[in-house]
Design a protein around this motif. Structure first.
Motif, short mmCIF file in Angstrom:
data_model
loop_
_atom_site.label_atom_id
_atom_site.label_comp_id
_atom_site.label_asym_id
_atom_site.label_seq_id
_atom_site.Cartn_x
_atom_site.Cartn_y
_atom_site.Cartn_z
N SER A 136 0.84 -1.20 0.00
CA SER A 136 0.00 0.00 0.00
C SER A 136 0.86 1.24 0.00
O SER A 136 1.95 1.27 0.59
CB SER A 136 -0.91 0.02 1.24
OG SER A 136 -1.79 -1.09 1.23
N LEU A 137 0.36 2.27 -0.71
CA LEU A 137 0.99 3.59 -0.68
C LEU A 137 0.06 4.49 0.14
O LEU A 137 -1.08 4.73 -0.25
CB LEU A 137 1.17 4.13 -2.10
CG LEU A 137 1.70 5.56 -2.21
CD1 LEU A 137 3.08 5.70 -1.57
CD2 LEU A 137 1.75 6.01 -3.67
N ILE A 138 0.58 4.95 1.30
CA ILE A 138 -0.23 5.74 2.22
C ILE A 138 0.32 7.16 2.27
O ILE A 138 1.54 7.36 2.37
CB ILE A 138 -0.23 5.13 3.63
CG1 ILE A 138 -0.71 3.67 3.57
CG2 ILE A 138 -1.12 5.93 4.58
CD1 ILE A 138 -0.55 2.93 4.90
N VAL A 155 0.27 10.55 4.46
CA VAL A 155 -0.06 10.90 5.85
C VAL A 155 0.33 12.35 6.12
O VAL A 155 1.18 12.94 5.45
CB VAL A 155 0.67 9.98 6.85
CG1 VAL A 155 0.22 8.53 6.64
CG2 VAL A 155 2.18 10.09 6.69
N PRO A 185 -3.51 9.58 8.71
CA PRO A 185 -3.56 9.19 7.30
C PRO A 185 -4.51 10.10 6.50
O PRO A 185 -5.55 10.50 7.00
CB PRO A 185 -4.09 7.76 7.35
CG PRO A 185 -4.85 7.68 8.62
CD PRO A 185 -4.17 8.60 9.59
N ALA A 218 -4.79 9.53 2.73
CA ALA A 218 -5.31 8.65 1.68
C ALA A 218 -4.46 7.40 1.63
O ALA A 218 -3.26 7.43 1.95
CB ALA A 218 -5.30 9.35 0.32
N GLU A 219 -5.07 6.32 1.25
CA GLU A 219 -4.34 5.05 1.11
C GLU A 219 -4.72 4.42 -0.24
O GLU A 219 -5.89 4.35 -0.60
CB GLU A 219 -4.69 4.09 2.24
CG GLU A 219 -3.96 2.76 2.12
CD GLU A 219 -4.20 1.85 3.32
OE1 GLU A 219 -3.92 0.65 3.21
OE2 GLU A 219 -4.69 2.36 4.36
N GLY A 239 -4.06 0.97 -2.60
CA GLY A 239 -3.52 -0.36 -2.78
C GLY A 239 -2.72 -0.44 -4.08
O GLY A 239 -3.15 0.07 -5.11
N LYS A 257 7.92 1.24 5.47
CA LYS A 257 7.60 1.82 6.77
C LYS A 257 8.42 3.07 7.08
O LYS A 257 8.71 3.36 8.25
CB LYS A 257 7.78 0.77 7.88
CG LYS A 257 6.94 -0.48 7.67
CD LYS A 257 7.11 -1.46 8.82
CE LYS A 257 6.32 -2.73 8.62
NZ LYS A 257 4.88 -2.50 8.48
N GLU A 267 3.84 0.69 2.71
CA GLU A 267 3.60 -0.43 3.60
C GLU A 267 3.57 -1.71 2.76
O GLU A 267 2.63 -1.96 1.99
CB GLU A 267 2.25 -0.28 4.32
CG GLU A 267 2.22 0.78 5.38
CD GLU A 267 2.94 0.32 6.66
OE1 GLU A 267 3.35 -0.88 6.70
OE2 GLU A 267 3.14 1.14 7.56
#
Length: 386
Positions: A278-280, A282, A287, A289-290, A292, A367, A383
């Motif tokens: 996932s590309l998050i 923050v 957060p 937007a997330e 996949g 991370k 992530e």
């Protein structure tokens, strides 16, 4: 038979005297195909009455004993010998002259469409070749009673098509292909257009130079009508349209096969290093937007439609892909080998376009929150799949 040597060729002339005593001389040339001497121009019969004709054939000879006094053959064979002389008479009648005029094809024309298209079947069928002619006076005008010209209109005009193979520069005469002729067809009167005749040739599919020969039999004309050109030749060419060529369809098939293979190769290539996780984005620990990343290919594109709800990100496009190849660890069982593994990503690279059009790339490691622009406080976080 005519002599092959021009000096000894038979010189044939016809002298015709009309009813008024005017004499016209007509040279006759040997026609090797018809094996006859034929006048170079039509016989002129301008007056009604009796015409006298005298045909004389002569050649060159040398009189006396053969004595070689000169290398010049014209000086050696300096006498003429009359081989034959034929006298006769014929009657001239008042006639209405007419002409056969080809409407299709015409001299110098290139007719397109030797074969049909694939919609007509495979192999590509040979199209019929239509012919149309008309009967006119000497000025090209339609005669007032075209139906009265021939004894029987349905067998008056014949047509034959001849294909002339292409002659390449430097070819020897004995190596040339012979001309190919169709069967002779009889043109029929067009019921819709008086004075015009039509016909068609079947299964004659050659590309290149052709000659259409139109012929009117001397016994086919009604008394009172005459044509000085009972044989008319029309030189033209035939060619195929792009979609009427077999090579076109083989080319299209080759392109389709190449396209399919390219698509297959492309789809294999974009699945050799599949991106996942996932590309998050923050803001601090919150957060925003997330996204996949897994979609079964080596990259994941995130476009306007997904980014528009988050103007604070100052982004209008992102493309994420792995940095290098994934590493294998021994966490999951491989059904083929019985071993345990997991794909561990070393990180991802995100190619970005900001809302102001600036292009840049960001390398993200698992991370690890990373700033990506001075225009926003948002950070990117990768992530991976655990």
């Amino acid at each position: 038979m005519q002599s092959d040597k021009a000096l000894f060729a038979i010189d044939v002339q016809a002298n015709v005297t009309d009813p008024d005593g005017k004499e016209i001389t007509y040279p006759l040339k040997w026609d090797i195909d018809k094996k006859n001497f034929i006048a170079e121009q039509p016989l002129q019969v301008p007056l009604a009455g009796t015409y006298k004709i005298s045909i004389v054939g002569k050649t060159r000879i040398h009189e006396g004993e053969p004595v070689v006094e000169s290398a010049n053959e014209n000086q050696v064979f300096d006498k003429t010998l009359t081989l034959f002389s034929v006298d006769g008479e014929f009657s001239g009648l008042d006639v209405t002259p007419f002409e056969i005029v080809a409407l299709s094809p015409v001299t110098g024309e290139t007719k397109i469409g030797i074969h049909g298209t694939i919609m007509d079947g495979w192999p590509l069928p040979v199209s019929v070749f239509p012919v149309r002619v008309k009967i006119t006076d000497e000025n090209g005008n339609i005669l007032p009673n075209p139906d009265s010209i021939f004894i029987n209109q349905e067998d008056a005009i014949t047509a034959q098509l001849t294909y002339l193979p292409k002659v390449e520069d430097g070819e020897e005469d004995e190596e040339l292909e012979e001309a190919i002729n169709t069967e002779i067809i009889i043109l029929q009167p067009d019921p819709a257009v008086p004075g015009e005749f039509i016909g068609q040739f079947q299964n004659f599919g050659y590309e290149g130079s052709h000659i259409l020969t139109l012929t009117v039999g001397v016994d086919k004309m009604e008394q009172g009508y005459w044509t000085y050109r009972r044989e008319v030749k029309v030189e033209f060419s035939r060619d195929d349209c792009l979609m009427c060529r077999t090579s076109t369809y083989y080319g299209i098939l080759g392109i389709i096969i190449a396209t399919i293979l390219t698509i297959i190769a492309y789809n294999i290539a974009i699945r050799t290093n599949k991106v996942s996780g996932s590309l998050i984005l923050v803001d601090g620990s919150a957060p925003i937007a997330e996204f996949g990343l897994y979609n079964g290919t080596n990259f994941r594109k995130i476009k306007n439609r997904e980014l528009d709800p988050y103007p604070q990100l100052a982004l209008k496009y992102m493309k994420a892909q792995n940095i290098g190849k994934k590493r294998r660890t021994t966490k999951q069982r491989d059904e083929a080998s019985g071993g345990l593994y997991s794909d561990e990503a070393q990180g991802i690279r995100v190619d970005c376009v900001s809302t102001n059009g600036r292009k840049f790339s960001v390398d993200l490691y698992p991370k690890t929150p990373t700033m990506y622009s001075d225009d926003t406080m948002a950070q990117m976080l990768f992530e991976p799949v655990e």
